[in-house]
Design a protein around this motif. Structure first.
Motif, PDB file in Angstrom:
ATOM      1  N   ILE A  23       0.835  -1.206   0.000  1.00  0.00           N
ATOM      2  CA  ILE A  23       0.000   0.000   0.000  1.00  0.00           C
ATOM      3  C   ILE A  23       0.871   1.258   0.000  1.00  0.00           C
ATOM      4  CG2 ILE A  23      -1.649   1.341   1.379  1.00  0.00           C
ATOM      5  CD1 ILE A  23      -2.807  -1.351   2.312  1.00  0.00           C
TER       6      ILE A  23
ATOM      7  N   SER B 219       0.428   3.874  -3.250  1.00  0.00           N
ATOM      8  CA  SER B 219      -0.030   5.250  -3.051  1.00  0.00           C
ATOM      9  C   SER B 219       0.992   6.259  -3.578  1.00  0.00           C
ATOM     10  CB  SER B 219      -0.318   5.511  -1.573  1.00  0.00           C
ATOM     11  OG  SER B 219       0.849   5.353  -0.789  1.00  0.00           O
ATOM     12  N   ARG B 220       2.254   5.971  -3.367  1.00  0.00           N
ATOM     13  CA  ARG B 220       3.297   6.888  -3.823  1.00  0.00           C
ATOM     14  C   ARG B 220       3.530   6.807  -5.332  1.00  0.00           C
ATOM     15  NH1 ARG B 220       3.137   6.151   1.125  1.00  0.00           N
ATOM     16  NH2 ARG B 220       4.011   7.634   2.644  1.00  0.00           N
TER      17      ARG B 220
END
Length: 323
Positions: free
Chosen positions: A214, A218-219
């Motif tokens: 995750i 997300s990055r």
């Protein structure tokens, strides 16, 4: 009389063995921190392949100048291997001799796409010799992705710019190209030691935990958005990674300190280039910042007694250049 005859003979030989085409293939930097095996960018450091007719031979002969000239075999190399795959695909072989002159500027085993450049160069060379039956932006692109095993090095070398892409099934590469901003510069620190992709990959874990996945997803989403919208202030956060860089840090002594000092000097981001050993910083196109970041990268590695070459490069919007 003999001198005149020899000059005539040399001139005739040059005419017969004339240059037919030149391919310029750029270096690349892959992963860009959070986007492991999925995002890469082109750099304006080029390997060149010059193809000449060769009236004195019926086979492919190589001349290698520059990086790897004393290491790369002229009888068994990645360019020739890639050429053979084109022969197989087109069910054809050259009917006469050629000399392929390779001028190599991309350092070997430093995470700057030297193997990608060789693969692409071989595919392009064989395709040209057999009559340009394969398209570059589809056939050559997909073949190079399959040969390299992941798309983030070969795709920006062919297409230029910053490429975000994934492989669907066996021969279907889907991508988005982000045109680079003129306000963005790449600074590459190239340490004086090799790091093979195989060794760097073997250092990675076989499984990752859900939390780390995750973290990177997300990055990675933020990184592609930041690059496409020129939100360079977000790059430091967007390039954070938990999938590969920490595991590879043991191969580049002082890496964490280098990251810290480089960011303090004004870099938007700093990441391992590809599998390493080179380090990539993305910075504002500002002379003072470029100088500070370059010095920080060089000095950080010097503390660990690692000699380093620093290159300040553009991210070209065009990939391969054909002349």
């Amino acid at each position: 009389m003999n001198k005149v005859q020899n000059n005539k003979k040399n001139k005739t030989s040059i005419i017969k063995n004339k240059k037919l085409i030149t391919f310029k293939i750029p270096a690349t930097s892959a992963n860009i921190g959070s986007c492991f095996d999925s995002v890469g960018l082109a750099l304006d450091l080029y390997n060149e392949i010059h193809i000449y007719s060769n009236e004195n031979s019926k086979k492919i002969e190589f001349e290698i100048i520059g990086e790897g000239e004393n290491e790369i075999s002229k009888d068994d190399n990645m360019i020739l291997d890639a050429m053979k795959l084109v022969y197989k695909k087109l069910k054809s072989k050259p009917d006469k001799g050629y000399t392929i002159k390779c001028i190599n500027r991309i350092p070997l085993s430093r995470g700057l796409g030297s193997s990608s450049a060789a693969i692409i160069g071989g595919l392009l060379s064989a395709n040209y010799i057999l009559g340009n039956k394969l398209s570059i932006d589809y056939d050559i692109l997909n073949m190079s992705v399959q040969l390299e095993g992941h798309p983030d090095n070969v795709s920006p070398a062919i297409l230029g710019g910053i490429i975000s892409g994934v492989v669907i099934k066996d021969e279907d590469f889907k991508y988005v190209k982000i045109n680079p901003s003129k306000n963005l510069k790449a600074i590459v620190a190239i340490p004086n030691f090799h790091l093979s992709t195989e060794v760097a990959r073997n250092a990675l874990p076989k499984e990752i935990n859900f939390k780390d996945a995750i973290f990177n997803i997300s990055r990675a989403a933020l990184l592609t958005s930041a690059l496409s919208s020129n939100r360079f202030d977000l790059l430091e956060v967007a390039t954070d990674d938990k999938l590969h860089q920490d595991y590879r840090a043991k191969f580049i002594h002082g890496l964490k300190d280098l990251f810290k000092q480089t960011k303090n000097a004004g870099a938007y981001s700093v990441t391992i280039s590809g599998a390493g050993s080179s380090i990539l910083s993305l910075v504002k196109n500002d002379e003072e910042i470029i100088k500070k970041v370059s010095n920080a990268m060089k000095e950080s590695l010097a503390k660990k007694k690692i000699n380093t070459e620093i290159m300040v490069l553009n991210i070209p919007s065009k990939g391969i250049i054909i002349k």
